[in-house]
Design a protein around this motif. Structure first.
Motif, PDB file in Angstrom:
ATOM      1  N   ASN A  57       0.618  -1.153  -0.194  1.00 35.80           N
ATOM      2  CA  ASN A  57       0.408  -0.395  -0.395  1.00 35.80           C
ATOM      3  C   ASN A  57       1.531   1.668   0.197  1.00 35.80           C
ATOM      4  O   ASN A  57       2.128   1.427   1.153  1.00 35.80           O
ATOM      5  N   TRP A  58       0.695   2.505  -0.780  1.00 29.89           N
ATOM      6  CA  TRP A  58       1.390   3.348  -1.341  1.00 29.89           C
ATOM      7  C   TRP A  58       0.874   4.525  -0.658  1.00 29.89           C
ATOM      8  O   TRP A  58      -0.988   4.594  -0.849  1.00 29.89           O
ATOM      9  N   ARG A  59       0.941   5.277  -0.065  1.00 31.43           N
ATOM     10  CA  ARG A  59       0.766   7.197   0.225  1.00 31.43           C
ATOM     11  C   ARG A  59       1.475   7.557   0.377  1.00 31.43           C
ATOM     12  O   ARG A  59       3.195   8.256   0.332  1.00 31.43           O
ATOM     13  N   PHE A  60       1.158   8.794  -0.320  1.00 31.45           N
ATOM     14  CA  PHE A  60       1.856  10.134  -0.478  1.00 31.45           C
ATOM     15  C   PHE A  60       1.253  11.320   0.012  1.00 31.45           C
ATOM     16  O   PHE A  60      -0.024  11.440  -0.022  1.00 31.45           O
ATOM     17  N   SER A 111       3.471   0.533   2.773  1.00 29.84           N
ATOM     18  CA  SER A 111       3.117  -0.117   4.244  1.00 29.84           C
ATOM     19  C   SER A 111       2.216  -1.699   3.801  1.00 29.84           C
ATOM     20  O   SER A 111       2.309  -2.101   2.884  1.00 29.84           O
ATOM     21  N   TRP A 112       2.929  -2.402   4.376  1.00 27.20           N
ATOM     22  CA  TRP A 112       3.118  -4.116   3.768  1.00 27.20           C
ATOM     23  C   TRP A 112       2.701  -4.565   5.474  1.00 27.20           C
ATOM     24  O   TRP A 112       2.767  -4.383   6.375  1.00 27.20           O
ATOM     25  N   ASP A 113       1.663  -5.498   5.062  1.00 30.58           N
ATOM     26  CA  ASP A 113       0.654  -6.068   5.815  1.00 30.58           C
ATOM     27  C   ASP A 113       2.019  -7.603   6.201  1.00 30.58           C
ATOM     28  O   ASP A 113       1.220  -8.933   5.379  1.00 30.58           O
ATOM     29  N   LEU A 114       2.328  -7.345   6.665  1.00 33.40           N
ATOM     30  CA  LEU A 114       3.292  -9.092   7.478  1.00 33.40           C
ATOM     31  C   LEU A 114       3.277  -9.807   7.832  1.00 33.40           C
ATOM     32  O   LEU A 114       3.307 -10.912   7.226  1.00 33.40           O
ATOM     33  N   ALA A 115       2.129  -9.437   8.743  1.00 34.82           N
ATOM     34  CA  ALA A 115       1.146 -10.421   9.493  1.00 34.82           C
ATOM     35  C   ALA A 115       0.244 -11.988   8.521  1.00 34.82           C
ATOM     36  O   ALA A 115       0.455 -13.063   8.591  1.00 34.82           O
ATOM     37  N   ASN A 118      11.518   8.097  -4.016  1.00 32.39           N
ATOM     38  CA  ASN A 118      11.751   8.677  -2.393  1.00 32.39           C
ATOM     39  C   ASN A 118      10.279   7.059  -3.252  1.00 32.39           C
ATOM     40  O   ASN A 118      10.694   6.270  -1.928  1.00 32.39           O
ATOM     41  N   ARG A 119       9.922   6.643  -4.413  1.00 32.17           N
ATOM     42  CA  ARG A 119       9.408   5.343  -3.597  1.00 32.17           C
ATOM     43  C   ARG A 119      10.855   4.682  -4.287  1.00 32.17           C
ATOM     44  O   ARG A 119      10.555   3.259  -3.275  1.00 32.17           O
ATOM     45  N   GLU A 120      11.142   4.310  -4.955  1.00 32.00           N
ATOM     46  CA  GLU A 120      12.887   3.685  -4.739  1.00 32.00           C
ATOM     47  C   GLU A 120      13.340   3.165  -3.841  1.00 32.00           C
ATOM     48  O   GLU A 120      14.043   2.014  -3.208  1.00 32.00           O
ATOM     49  N   ALA A 121      14.064   4.391  -2.953  1.00 34.88           N
ATOM     50  CA  ALA A 121      14.407   4.100  -1.807  1.00 34.88           C
ATOM     51  C   ALA A 121      13.169   3.607  -0.642  1.00 34.88           C
ATOM     52  O   ALA A 121      14.408   2.668   0.348  1.00 34.88           O
ATOM     53  N   ALA A 122      12.154   4.142  -0.611  1.00 32.52           N
ATOM     54  CA  ALA A 122      11.260   3.111   0.253  1.00 32.52           C
ATOM     55  C   ALA A 122      11.233   1.371   0.066  1.00 32.52           C
ATOM     56  O   ALA A 122      11.203   0.945   0.510  1.00 32.52           O
TER      57      ALA A 122
END
Length: 138
Positions: free
Chosen positions: A18-21, A42-46, A85-89
């Motif tokens: 999930n991306w937010r800007f 964001s990534w739902d690891l669980a 910034n997306r690539e860095a994330a």
């Protein structure tokens, strides 16, 4: 969007991300107030299917301080462009997950120096001590 390759066998599919800007502070001058260059990933690891159960458990344990309800969030705002910034994330997320799912290091097998090594060390200390003793003016 593409998947994020963590290791040769593990990849996080784009559908789980999930991306937010938002507007970024920092470099950019006047364009900071107009462009949404800050990227938040964001990534739902669980509940992710990208990891095996053993990897998921290890990652949940090691990243527990960074997780909020099982979700890992990475923010990047050091560049002026949203793309960078997306690539860095993405790079940061891959590195974090790679470290978290790595198997624990092997236990150190306790060893002790050989008798000859101990003798050499003590002999060298004795010689050094003698040399310093001879330098002293009594």
């Amino acid at each position: 969007m593409r998947e994020i390759r963590v290791t040769s066998s593990v990849a996080i599919p784009a559908s789980e991300l999930n991306w937010r800007f938002s507007r970024s502070s920092g470099p950019g001058g006047q364009s900071v107030n107009t462009a949404d260059s800050r990227a938040e990933l964001s990534w739902d690891l669980a509940s992710s299917a990208a990891l095996s159960p053993a990897q998921r458990e290890r990652a949940l344990e090691r990243l527990s301080k960074r997780l909020v309800d099982g979700v890992l969030t990475i923010a990047a705002s050091e560049f002026r462009s949203q793309l960078r910034n997306r690539e860095a994330a993405e790079t940061r997320l891959a590195a974090l997950v790679r470290d978290a799912i790595a198997p624990p290091p092997k236990k150190r097998r306790p060893t002790k120096p050989s008798r000859r090594a101990v003798e050499r060390r003590l002999d060298s200390k004795r010689r050094r001590s003698e040399l310093k003793r001879l330098r002293r003016a009594d």
